[in-house]
Design a protein around this motif. Structure first.
Motif, mmCIF file in Angstrom:
data_model
loop_
_atom_site.group_PDB
_atom_site.id
_atom_site.type_symbol
_atom_site.label_atom_id
_atom_site.label_comp_id
_atom_site.label_asym_id
_atom_site.label_seq_id
_atom_site.Cartn_x
_atom_site.Cartn_y
_atom_site.Cartn_z
ATOM 1 N N SER A 241 0.811 -1.095 0.080
ATOM 2 C CA SER A 241 -0.039 -0.113 0.012
ATOM 3 C C SER A 241 0.842 1.269 0.046
ATOM 4 C CB SER A 241 -0.796 0.081 1.342
ATOM 5 O OG SER A 241 -0.227 0.243 2.457
ATOM 6 N N ARG A 242 2.212 1.192 0.370
ATOM 7 C CA ARG A 242 2.918 2.348 0.230
ATOM 8 C C ARG A 242 3.072 2.988 -0.927
ATOM 9 N NH1 ARG A 242 5.887 2.368 5.497
ATOM 10 N NH2 ARG A 242 5.940 0.119 6.276
ATOM 11 N N GLU A 243 2.840 2.070 -1.895
ATOM 12 C CA GLU A 243 2.791 2.598 -3.614
ATOM 13 C C GLU A 243 1.927 3.529 -3.669
ATOM 14 O OE1 GLU A 243 3.248 -0.375 -6.268
ATOM 15 O OE2 GLU A 243 4.666 -1.727 -5.173
ATOM 16 N N PHE A 244 0.495 3.330 -3.086
ATOM 17 C CA PHE A 244 -0.229 4.305 -3.475
ATOM 18 C C PHE A 244 -0.533 5.246 -2.415
ATOM 19 C CE2 PHE A 244 -3.275 0.906 -1.531
ATOM 20 C CZ PHE A 244 -3.639 1.311 -0.538
ATOM 21 N N ILE A 245 -0.287 5.018 -1.398
ATOM 22 C CA ILE A 245 0.046 6.298 -0.370
ATOM 23 C C ILE A 245 1.084 7.400 -0.693
ATOM 24 C CG2 ILE A 245 0.648 6.562 2.121
ATOM 25 C CD1 ILE A 245 -0.690 4.094 2.753
#
Length: 271
Positions: A241-245
């Protein structure tokens, strides 16, 4: 946190999401389109965001046009295991997206109640429900710290990237415990902090409305759930999820501090 500060944060969030609802109604964009509280004027972009959060193309095809605004940080139904006849309450239901998906799973004998504190969102959700003929779904105006739902009503509580916005998270979980039936369960997607956020991030109202500043530390979140009376607590961070956050606040490095997580728990019997 002082009551004045809490009220200021709550009002800022309410105004931010009112703008999202109004922009969606008029077909405009609002905020950072890839953010948890941004909406694009391009339906294809909102669809891309939602599939990245874990929704299927079939999910998106079964809801009324305008219900999917590309909001959230995951798919709480992925861990909800909803069954026909169950009563589901959605905390921070927005335009009704997750409620409409839950509606199909609980069927005509079940019921879905969406709660949102933003009048524009509640109005939008009710219009979507009427447009889609969702007779087992209703939407209520209210704060998640003071739910307009009777004791021992829900079998399942779902929520998508909303509890982090609350200035009083322990109260949210106490309310969730109150309205759940014994043995009822939580199925939540939300943002958690893997490490303490810098003060300048914690005090930024824009990042708060953007689902970042209010993210609780993992250990604190577990303690809140335990104190409220929940058992079988499972908090599963999603590193991907770090990618879209990262896109929620470009260039701020927020992905180094927060990530999305699935949060599951059961109402402890006898508490």
């Amino acid at each position: 946190m002082s009551q004045k500060k809490a009220d200021e944060l709550r009002q800022h969030v309410r105004e931010s999401y009112a703008r999202v609802a109004e922009a969606s109604n008029s077909g405009d964009c609002c905020g950072e389109a890839s953010s948890c509280c941004g909406v694009s004027d391009d339906a294809a972009i909102n669809t891309l965001i939602s599939t990245r959060l874990g929704y299927s193309a079939q999910d998106l095809a079964t809801v009324p046009e305008g219900a999917d605004m590309g909001l959230g940080c995951g798919n709480p139904r992925a861990i909800a295991s909803l069954k026909p006849g169950e009563v589901v309450v959605d905390l921070g239901s927005g335009g009704g997206f997750d409620c409409f998906l839950a509606s199909a799973e609980v069927g005509e004998t079940g019921k879905v109640i969406g709660v949102d504190m933003t009048p524009a969102m509640v109005s939008k959700a009710r219009a979507n429900a009427e447009k889609g003929g969702f007779n087992n779904v209703e939407f209520r105006l209210g704060e998640i710290e003071h739910l307009p739902v009777a004791d021992n009503t829900a079998d399942v509580i779902i929520s998508n990237c909303v509890i982090n916005l609350s200035p009083d998270k322990p109260q949210v979980f106490r309310e969730a415990f109150r309205i759940l039936r014994p043995g009822g369960r939580l199925a939540i997607s939300d943002v958690v902090a893997s490490t303490e956020l810098p003060e300048e991030m914690r005090n930024d109202p824009v990042l708060h409305a953007g689902c970042i500043s209010g993210a609780p530390l993992l250990a604190d979140l577990h303690a809140m759930l335990d104190d409220a009376g929940f058992s079988d607590i499972r908090i599963t961070p999603k590193d991907e999820s770090r990618e879209f956050i990262r896109d929620w606040a470009p260039g701020r490095g927020v992905e180094d501090y927060v990530l999305s997580a699935h949060i599951a728990a059961v109402k402890r019997v006898g508490r």
